[in-house]
Design a protein around this motif. Structure first.
Motif, PDB file in Angstrom:
ATOM      1  N   SER A 104       0.809  -1.183  -0.024  1.00 31.57           N
ATOM      2  CA  SER A 104      -0.002   0.036  -0.028  1.00 31.57           C
ATOM      3  C   SER A 104       0.873   1.019   0.094  1.00 31.57           C
ATOM      4  O   SER A 104       1.753   1.368   0.814  1.00 31.57           O
ATOM      5  CB  SER A 104      -0.909  -0.083   1.229  1.00 31.57           C
ATOM      6  N   PHE A 106       1.345   5.441   0.418  1.00 35.96           N
ATOM      7  CA  PHE A 106       0.955   6.622   0.949  1.00 35.96           C
ATOM      8  C   PHE A 106       1.869   7.904   0.779  1.00 35.96           C
ATOM      9  O   PHE A 106       3.046   7.669   1.364  1.00 35.96           O
ATOM     10  CB  PHE A 106       0.775   6.478   2.455  1.00 35.96           C
ATOM     11  N   GLU A 109       3.090  11.264   3.636  1.00 36.93           N
ATOM     12  CA  GLU A 109       2.592  10.795   4.907  1.00 36.93           C
ATOM     13  C   GLU A 109       3.720  10.197   5.739  1.00 36.93           C
ATOM     14  O   GLU A 109       3.941   9.150   5.987  1.00 36.93           O
ATOM     15  CB  GLU A 109       1.581   9.839   5.060  1.00 36.93           C
ATOM     16  N   LEU A 112       3.717   7.979   9.293  1.00 37.21           N
ATOM     17  CA  LEU A 112       2.925   6.788   9.294  1.00 37.21           C
ATOM     18  C   LEU A 112       3.518   5.804  10.359  1.00 37.21           C
ATOM     19  O   LEU A 112       4.574   5.256  10.257  1.00 37.21           O
ATOM     20  CB  LEU A 112       2.218   6.222   8.194  1.00 37.21           C
ATOM     21  N   ASP A 116      -1.376   4.187  13.518  1.00 32.74           N
ATOM     22  CA  ASP A 116      -2.527   4.941  12.547  1.00 32.74           C
ATOM     23  C   ASP A 116      -2.397   4.659  11.373  1.00 32.74           C
ATOM     24  O   ASP A 116      -3.579   5.016  10.576  1.00 32.74           O
ATOM     25  CB  ASP A 116      -2.038   6.372  12.595  1.00 32.74           C
ATOM     26  N   ILE A 117      -1.833   3.691  10.697  1.00 36.33           N
ATOM     27  CA  ILE A 117      -2.062   3.242   9.281  1.00 36.33           C
ATOM     28  C   ILE A 117      -3.471   2.621   9.010  1.00 36.33           C
ATOM     29  O   ILE A 117      -3.793   2.590   7.736  1.00 36.33           O
ATOM     30  CB  ILE A 117      -0.883   2.421   8.945  1.00 36.33           C
ATOM     31  N   GLN A 118      -3.897   1.880   9.880  1.00 32.91           N
ATOM     32  CA  GLN A 118      -5.257   1.300   9.731  1.00 32.91           C
ATOM     33  C   GLN A 118      -6.280   2.238   9.632  1.00 32.91           C
ATOM     34  O   GLN A 118      -7.304   1.630   9.085  1.00 32.91           O
ATOM     35  CB  GLN A 118      -5.379   0.239  10.935  1.00 32.91           C
ATOM     36  N   ASP A 119      -6.124   3.463   9.861  1.00 35.75           N
ATOM     37  CA  ASP A 119      -7.477   4.463   9.832  1.00 35.75           C
ATOM     38  C   ASP A 119      -7.014   5.340   8.583  1.00 35.75           C
ATOM     39  O   ASP A 119      -7.839   6.124   8.574  1.00 35.75           O
ATOM     40  CB  ASP A 119      -7.122   5.472  10.970  1.00 35.75           C
ATOM     41  N   ARG A 120      -5.930   4.997   7.675  1.00 29.43           N
ATOM     42  CA  ARG A 120      -5.493   5.722   6.546  1.00 29.43           C
ATOM     43  C   ARG A 120      -6.064   4.646   5.395  1.00 29.43           C
ATOM     44  O   ARG A 120      -6.113   3.513   5.315  1.00 29.43           O
ATOM     45  CB  ARG A 120      -4.227   6.099   6.449  1.00 29.43           C
ATOM     46  N   LYS A 121      -6.660   5.448   4.484  1.00 27.58           N
ATOM     47  CA  LYS A 121      -7.047   4.713   2.980  1.00 27.58           C
ATOM     48  C   LYS A 121      -5.833   5.038   2.312  1.00 27.58           C
ATOM     49  O   LYS A 121      -5.401   6.184   2.041  1.00 27.58           O
ATOM     50  CB  LYS A 121      -8.355   5.241   2.475  1.00 27.58           C
ATOM     51  N   SER A 122      -5.256   3.964   1.593  1.00 29.19           N
ATOM     52  CA  SER A 122      -3.941   4.168   0.793  1.00 29.19           C
ATOM     53  C   SER A 122      -4.301   4.887  -0.420  1.00 29.19           C
ATOM     54  O   SER A 122      -5.455   4.727  -0.930  1.00 29.19           O
ATOM     55  CB  SER A 122      -3.308   2.709   0.513  1.00 29.19           C
ATOM     56  N   THR A 123      -3.311   5.592  -1.174  1.00 29.26           N
ATOM     57  CA  THR A 123      -3.580   6.062  -2.397  1.00 29.26           C
ATOM     58  C   THR A 123      -3.640   5.103  -3.512  1.00 29.26           C
ATOM     59  O   THR A 123      -4.528   5.204  -4.489  1.00 29.26           O
ATOM     60  CB  THR A 123      -2.474   7.075  -2.809  1.00 29.26           C
TER      61      THR A 123
END
Length: 210
Positions: A104, A106, A109, A112, A116-123
């Motif tokens: 994934s 990002f 960022e 990271l 907190d990475i589980q709360d982010r949507k990857s690009t």
């Protein structure tokens, strides 16, 4: 892996140094010389993360690599020395089940971590096949323009307890920053006691080149 590559100069700003040793860069849009290697960091990793950012002629070398530690997840943070328009990622991983199932991406960022990475949507996400060669993975360039760093997250291996990466490279164009970069001191060791494997990855990964 076979692929076509156009290294002609277009109308965009390029970082091409046509006199540079081709053995080091390989492609003229290889960003090796524009990576802030001393500040490349890998979390939950054994090995020096900077050592997988290799010159082109060492891309197949397997003497130096990083491997995940507590489980098969990895985070790799790669800062650039200026602003980058990213075209593709180059990766050599493995062997076999130690190959990341996917990666994934990002952009911009640089802090990271596993909390907190589980709360982010990857690009973008790319699927990684089991192959001992260097794979080239095209990115959606419009979403990777004007970036100063990229963070890569490996959520799982392809069956083994650890994930391993031998070589990581980037293709794109580079522009010198117009302002002084902010120097960030990254943590050098992740606290593995705080690292819980992230569950619930939905497996909807993009195929390489799409």
């Amino acid at each position: 892996m076979p692929h076509e590559h156009n290294d002609g100069c277009g109308h965009e700003s390029h970082d091409h140094d046509h006199d540079h040793d081709a053995a080091v860069l390989g492609y003229q849009d290889n960003l090796f010389q524009h990576i802030d290697r001393p500040n490349v960091v890998a979390l939950n990793a054994n090995g020096d993360a900077a050592e997988i950012i290799k010159p082109w002629h060492l891309r197949l070398d397997e003497a130096k690599y990083i491997e995940s530690d507590a489980d098969d997840q990895l985070i790799i943070r790669v800062p650039f020395t200026g602003t980058v328009r990213l075209k593709a990622i180059l990766l050599k991983a493995g062997p076999s089940g130690h190959t990341p199932a996917s990666i994934s991406l990002f952009p911009n960022e640089p802090t990271l971590d596993f909390d907190d990475i589980q709360d982010r949507k990857s690009t973008q996400e790319v699927v990684v096949p089991q192959n001992r060669e260097v794979g080239e993975y095209a990115v959606k360039t419009a979403k990777f323009t004007n970036i100063s760093s990229i963070t890569l997250f490996v959520p799982a291996s392809q069956g083994e307890d650890t994930s391993r990466i031998y070589y990581l490279g980037f293709l794109g164009t580079w522009t010198e920053s117009k302002t002084q970069p902010v120097i960030t001191v990254y943590e050098t060791q992740a606290n593995l006691a705080d690292h819980e494997k992230i569950q619930g990855m939905d497996g909807t990964w993009s195929a390489p080149g799409h």
